[in-house]
Enzyme design. Structure first.
Site, PDB file in Angstrom:
ATOM      1  N   LYS A  53      60.490 -32.602  29.485  1.00  0.00           N
ATOM      2  CA  LYS A  53      60.512 -31.546  28.457  1.00  0.00           C
ATOM      3  C   LYS A  53      60.846 -30.200  29.103  1.00  0.00           C
ATOM      4  CE  LYS A  53      57.427 -34.064  25.411  1.00  0.00           C
ATOM      5  NZ  LYS A  53      56.080 -34.344  24.918  1.00  0.00           N
ATOM      6  N   GLN A  97      50.141 -32.324  24.990  1.00  0.00           N
ATOM      7  CA  GLN A  97      50.588 -33.685  25.311  1.00  0.00           C
ATOM      8  C   GLN A  97      49.446 -34.680  25.094  1.00  0.00           C
ATOM      9  OE1 GLN A  97      53.771 -34.525  26.157  1.00  0.00           O
ATOM     10  NE2 GLN A  97      53.221 -36.686  26.247  1.00  0.00           N
ATOM     11  N   ASP A 120      55.292 -30.276  17.292  1.00  0.00           N
ATOM     12  CA  ASP A 120      55.136 -31.731  17.218  1.00  0.00           C
ATOM     13  C   ASP A 120      55.060 -32.212  15.765  1.00  0.00           C
ATOM     14  OD1 ASP A 120      55.132 -33.415  19.461  1.00  0.00           O
ATOM     15  OD2 ASP A 120      53.222 -32.619  20.170  1.00  0.00           O
TER      16      ASP A 120
END
Ligand code: GUN
Length: 294
Positions: A53, A97, A120
């Protein structure tokens, strides 16, 4: 059984096209776009994802703020970090995460992220907007599947799409995207899961079969209709002692046999995988624009 192998639907050309568009767009914006990524603990797969990422952000010109914290980090410390990122004007996207180690409360932290910075698409406010058909930040992996279908001109309209897996990250939001009354969607959707009876009878009815279960090679050729399109969302690490890394990546679909029966199939790795990060970058730019009223 068909003797012609399925067309392989690669993610890279799709993610490359999206990243090229974003690179040009980011360069034209009046200030820097910023993404904060929080990684707690030392899960090897999570470490690899966060590294990818970060690299992808640099590639398109997005500032990446990494917060790598020990597994001993407390709920309160994470809560406070998210509070400060919610208020930080240089940060437009916040990604926590998953999975979190120990007994940290994932849901409490995810819902503490400002919905405007929830790149997200996991916050209940954004999930609700998705279901209602309102513009919002959408969960990256299912959004990536939708973009892949569009790129490869596989129109789900009127098709029976069977999704195996009901996770909040993939199965449920993907079903919500596919049933929307809009171009690129309009599908007839069935969700199956571990409690579904006669699973094979259902999966064999699929025009488009999507596997998002998280179990290596769960979908076998007998579960697939001849000529179906098969999308494999799974990325599983399985032991491979004779390889350098000691593991290999396989999907949720038994590729070798299913690819002989399907008309098109996504490989693992290299299929849906690259799309998740491309859509994360896309969501970060979208969040920047919404926050700045552009
Ligand atoms: N862990 C596995 N996939 C994801 C994802 O898409 N987002 C986050 N935050 N964590 C993950």
């Amino acid at each position: 059984m068909s003797v012609v192998a399925a067309t392989q639907l690669q993610g890279k050309p799709v993610s490359d096209a999206i990243k090229a568009r974003l690179t040009a767009e980011v360069a034209s914006l009046p200030s820097k776009v910023g993404l904060a990524v929080i990684l707690v603990g030392d899960n090897p797969a999570s470490q690899a994802y966060v590294g990818m990422k970060n690299k992808a952000c640099i590639e398109v010109g997005i500032s990446s703020f990494e917060h790598r914290l020990p597994a001993s980090t407390s709920q309160q410390e994470l809560h406070d970090l998210i509070t400060s990122l919610n208020h930080d004007d240089t940060v437009h996207g916040i990604l926590l995460q998953l999975p979190l180690p120990g007994d940290l409360d994932e849901f409490a932290l995810l819902t503490h992220i400002s919905p405007a910075k929830d790149v997200d698409g996991f916050h209940p406010v954004n999930v609700g907007k998705l279901l209602a058909g309102l513009p919002t930040l959408k969960s990256c992996t299912p959004y990536g599947v939708m973009e892949m279908l569009r790129f490869y001109k596989i129109d789900p309209a009127g098709q029976h799409v069977v999704i195996v897996g009901r996770s909040n990250i993939v199965g449920k939001p993907l079903a919500a995207m596919l049933v929307q009354k809009e171009d690129g969607a309009n599908a007839t959707v069935t969700i199956c899961h571990s409690r579904s009876k006669n699973l094979t009878d259902i999966t064999k009815q699929a025009d488009i079969l999507i596997a998002a279960i998280g179990q290596p090679e769960f979908v076998t050729a007998d579960m697939v209709r001849e000529g179906a399109v098969v999308i494999d969302v799974g990325i599983n690490r399985v032991d491979a002692p004779d390889t350098e890394k000691g593991y290999k990546l396989v999907g949720d679909v038994a590729f070798d046999t299913v690819s002989k029966k399907a008309s098109a199939i996504t490989p693992v790795p290299g299929g849906v995988g690259p799309m998740t990060i491309a859509m994360l970058l896309s969501n970060t730019v979208l969040a920047y624009k919404a926050i700045n009223g552009l």
